[in-house]
Design a protein around this motif. Structure first.
Motif, mmCIF file in Angstrom:
data_model
loop_
_atom_site.group_PDB
_atom_site.id
_atom_site.type_symbol
_atom_site.label_atom_id
_atom_site.label_comp_id
_atom_site.label_asym_id
_atom_site.label_seq_id
_atom_site.Cartn_x
_atom_site.Cartn_y
_atom_site.Cartn_z
ATOM 1 N N ASN A 170 0.512 -1.223 -0.073
ATOM 2 C CA ASN A 170 0.010 -0.165 0.481
ATOM 3 C C ASN A 170 1.130 0.522 -0.060
ATOM 4 O O ASN A 170 0.244 2.679 -0.757
ATOM 5 C CB ASN A 170 -0.943 -0.102 1.240
ATOM 6 N N ASN A 171 2.233 1.187 0.589
ATOM 7 C CA ASN A 171 2.902 2.376 0.617
ATOM 8 C C ASN A 171 4.041 2.423 -0.281
ATOM 9 O O ASN A 171 4.275 3.549 -0.840
ATOM 10 C CB ASN A 171 3.872 2.507 1.734
ATOM 11 N N SER A 172 3.659 1.744 -1.362
ATOM 12 C CA SER A 172 3.966 1.798 -3.310
ATOM 13 C C SER A 172 3.757 2.838 -4.035
ATOM 14 O O SER A 172 2.722 3.246 -3.935
ATOM 15 C CB SER A 172 4.916 0.423 -4.119
ATOM 16 N N GLN A 173 4.374 2.756 -5.086
ATOM 17 C CA GLN A 173 4.257 2.881 -6.457
ATOM 18 C C GLN A 173 3.400 2.807 -6.974
ATOM 19 O O GLN A 173 2.016 3.340 -7.519
ATOM 20 C CB GLN A 173 5.473 3.213 -6.862
ATOM 21 N N GLN A 174 2.758 1.141 -7.034
ATOM 22 C CA GLN A 174 2.397 0.443 -7.984
ATOM 23 C C GLN A 174 1.660 -0.910 -7.199
ATOM 24 O O GLN A 174 2.060 -1.750 -7.029
ATOM 25 C CB GLN A 174 2.791 0.182 -8.976
ATOM 26 N N PRO A 175 0.984 -0.006 -6.219
ATOM 27 C CA PRO A 175 0.076 -1.484 -5.007
ATOM 28 C C PRO A 175 -0.618 -2.549 -5.739
ATOM 29 O O PRO A 175 -1.174 -2.438 -7.159
ATOM 30 C CB PRO A 175 -0.589 -0.312 -4.481
ATOM 31 N N LEU A 176 -0.121 -3.728 -5.656
ATOM 32 C CA LEU A 176 -0.558 -4.484 -6.344
ATOM 33 C C LEU A 176 -1.427 -5.226 -5.577
ATOM 34 O O LEU A 176 -0.838 -6.108 -4.200
ATOM 35 C CB LEU A 176 -0.133 -5.720 -6.893
ATOM 36 N N PRO A 177 -2.757 -5.449 -5.564
ATOM 37 C CA PRO A 177 -3.764 -6.628 -4.505
ATOM 38 C C PRO A 177 -3.410 -7.985 -4.660
ATOM 39 O O PRO A 177 -3.042 -8.628 -6.180
ATOM 40 C CB PRO A 177 -4.811 -6.214 -5.034
ATOM 41 N N TYR A 178 -2.999 -8.617 -3.856
ATOM 42 C CA TYR A 178 -2.424 -10.415 -3.857
ATOM 43 C C TYR A 178 -3.494 -10.997 -2.777
ATOM 44 O O TYR A 178 -3.698 -10.696 -1.562
ATOM 45 C CB TYR A 178 -0.736 -10.403 -3.993
ATOM 46 N N ILE A 179 -3.927 -12.246 -3.315
ATOM 47 C CA ILE A 179 -4.649 -13.178 -2.481
ATOM 48 C C ILE A 179 -3.764 -14.324 -2.633
ATOM 49 O O ILE A 179 -3.771 -15.114 -3.939
ATOM 50 C CB ILE A 179 -5.826 -13.396 -2.543
ATOM 51 N N HIS A 180 -2.880 -15.582 -1.721
ATOM 52 C CA HIS A 180 -2.826 -16.627 -1.458
ATOM 53 C C HIS A 180 -4.207 -17.231 -1.380
ATOM 54 O O HIS A 180 -5.082 -16.978 -0.601
ATOM 55 C CB HIS A 180 -1.736 -17.308 -0.176
ATOM 56 N N VAL A 181 -3.937 -18.640 -1.820
ATOM 57 C CA VAL A 181 -5.381 -18.911 -1.640
ATOM 58 C C VAL A 181 -4.528 -20.866 -1.514
ATOM 59 O O VAL A 181 -4.127 -21.362 -2.437
ATOM 60 C CB VAL A 181 -6.062 -19.730 -2.944
#
Ligand SMILES: [Zn+2]
Length: 510
Positions: free
Chosen positions: A467-478
């Motif tokens: 969240n604190n980066s230039q390009q936040p990437l949502p990621y979910i481990h399943v």
């Protein structure tokens, strides 16, 4: 693909226009019975008090003369869930098949207005299909017609039958890929199966099987594959699947664990723990199954990209060992803790490739899907574990996926990523950047299914996309280690095709 083709009826009165040969009546028999069947059930109950308590075929004046009463148990309790409907429909379908029916009609009744039953008719159809499914090896040996004689089914409901069948086609593909023995479904055969499954479809299939290219681009995956390479038929590959939407607004990016056989490697599985490890490819199978549904439904606004790592974790003179330091695709140097914690190694490379390409797609969301840890099975039982990263939490990605699982009979539970998990895999010296695992079974390790997500985040370079980066990437481990096969029986349990229904319910509009 011979799963039961579906005919949807608005109400039972329309059944007369079809040649159904049995009625599967599924519901809570302690509630008000549907008017069309009430007299039949009451008459049968006078002869046999088990009617409504256990699944029974009662001869009645219904299509085919066969009324199969399949009770779900109470659906209004605080802990009831829609799988009760799936299970009852499955039992009823098997009775119909064994009784000689070939075109049964499924009727679900008495669903509570409250609670997770809004999609119960869909779940009933899939429950019947799950019960009627036979393994690929069995079909190849004996013929599909002999083993799966029910090729048509009716359903009284207001649902989109084509949508339901598209999901079932995906689930069937996932079961085939997950369940099949390790030679018939070697890495290369897995890839061939996908090439056939997606021929003449909008999904592009790319198979990367050049060993030099794999060594260069997927170094962690190739560490796992190292002792399989000498045996040509056991060689690894990466399959990339891509569906491009006509008006993309969102992109789902999947990394799938496809360990086609897991001996544990040099940290060999002993004491009988190896049996069933041909099913360690359930994550890749589930991702491919979801994309089969995508190929049939062709969503307007959702791109789907997947990288499936198909590898045999063999043991041999070339086997990688604990203590080695291997630099992954991300540039992160990974210290091997245990060679049986191999799935996360290939997932790290796959996720790293997805991370790099994410910038060129609309609104990417990343997922890793894997039969990853015994700990997930121990702590969640038959439920999938979902672990979101910071951007996935902030962007509300996790709750709707969990909710879809509840509605579509593919339930999961949410776990949280914590700082202890990152602490657990920290580098101990400057010799490496991250530790893949402790050297013990996950099932006896605290936070044994959560800490691997911290490893994946670091080893794939996703810690640069918080969240604190230039390009936040949502990621979910399943983690589907508890939910991938029925009854947790890895050698004999039928694959469940999780998480196809959750992702379909969440992302594919009906
Ligand atoms: Zn393993």
């Amino acid at each position: 693909m011979a799963f039961p083709r579906l005919t949807v009826l608005d109400d039972f009165a329309q059944a007369a226009a079809h040649d159904f040969d049995a009625v599967l009546l599924v519901g809570d028999f302690n509630q008000t019975l549907p008017a069309d069947f009430s007299a039949h059930v009451k008459r049968a109950k006078r002869l046999d008090q088990r009617v409504g308590h256990s699944a029974l075929l009662v001869p009645s004046e219904v299509p085919g003369g066969r009324l199969i009463c399949a009770p779900t148990g109470a659906l209004d309790s605080d802990y009831a869930d829609v799988r009760q409907v799936a299970e009852a429909a499955g039992v009823a379908a098997k009775i119909a098949e064994q009784a000689g029916a070939r075109k049964p009609l499924l009727v679900v009744f008495g669903l509570p207005a409250e609670g997770p039953f809004a999609q119960a008719e869909a779940v009933a159809y899939w429950g019947a299909c799950q019960a009627l499914y036979q393994p690929l090896e069995a079909r190849e040996a004996h013929g599909e017609e002999a083993l799966e004689p029910i090729t048509e089914m009716g359903l009284v409901a207001s649902v989109n039958g084509d949508w339901l069948m598209a999901i079932e086609a995906g689930k069937r593909l996932a079961r085939d890929l997950c369940g099949t023995e390790p030679e018939r479904m070697s890495a290369r055969n897995f890839a061939r199966y996908l090439q056939q499954a997606f021929a003449q479809s909008p999904v592009q299939v790319t198979v990367i099987d050049d060993i030099e290219q794999l060594r260069r681009d997927y170094p962690l995956l190739m560490a796992v594959a190292r002792s399989s390479v000498q045996v040509e038929r056991h060689r690894p590959c990466v399959v990339r699947l891509e569906y491009k939407a006509p008006a993309a607004e969102k992109t789902l990016m999947f990394a799938g664990k496809g360990i086609v056989y897991d001996t544990g490697g040099a940290d060999l599985k002993i004491n009988g723990h190896m049996a069933g490890m041909s099913r360690d490819k359930g994550g890749a199978a589930g991702v491919a199954g979801f994309i089969k549904s995508v190929a049939l439904l062709r969503p307007e606004t959702i791109n789907v990209v997947a990288e499936l790592g198909l590898v045999r974790n063999s043991i041999g003179a070339e086997a990688f060992v604990a203590d080695e330091i291997i630099t992954g695709h991300s540039g992160v140097r990974v210290r091997i803790g245990n060679t049986d914690a191999e799935g996360r190694l290939l997932l790290a490379d796959l996720l790293s490739h997805l991370r790099v390409s994410a910038a060129s797609y609309a609104n990417p969301e990343l997922f890793s899907v894997a039969t990853l840890t015994g700990h997930a099975a121990l702590s969640k039982g038959p439920y999938t574990a979902l672990i979101p990263n910071g951007p996935a939490r902030v962007n509300d990605c996790i709750e709707p996926l969990w909710q879809a699982g509840e509605l579509y009979g593919d339930p999961s539970e949410i776990s949280w990523s914590r700082r202890e998990d990152f602490q657990f895999v920290r580098a101990r010296t400057r010799a490496d950047d991250v530790l893949s695992s402790n050297n013990g079974p996950s099932a006896t390790t605290k936070r044994g299914h959560q800490f691997p997500m911290a490893f994946l985040t670091i080893a794939a370079g996703l810690d640069q996309h918080g969240n604190n980066s230039q390009q936040p990437l949502p990621y979910i481990h399943v983690d589907i280690a508890g939910s991938g096969v029925e009854g947790g029986d890895w050698q004999h349990g039928k694959p469940t095709a999780t998480p196809v229904a959750s992702f379909a319910g969440r992302y594919l509009s009906r």
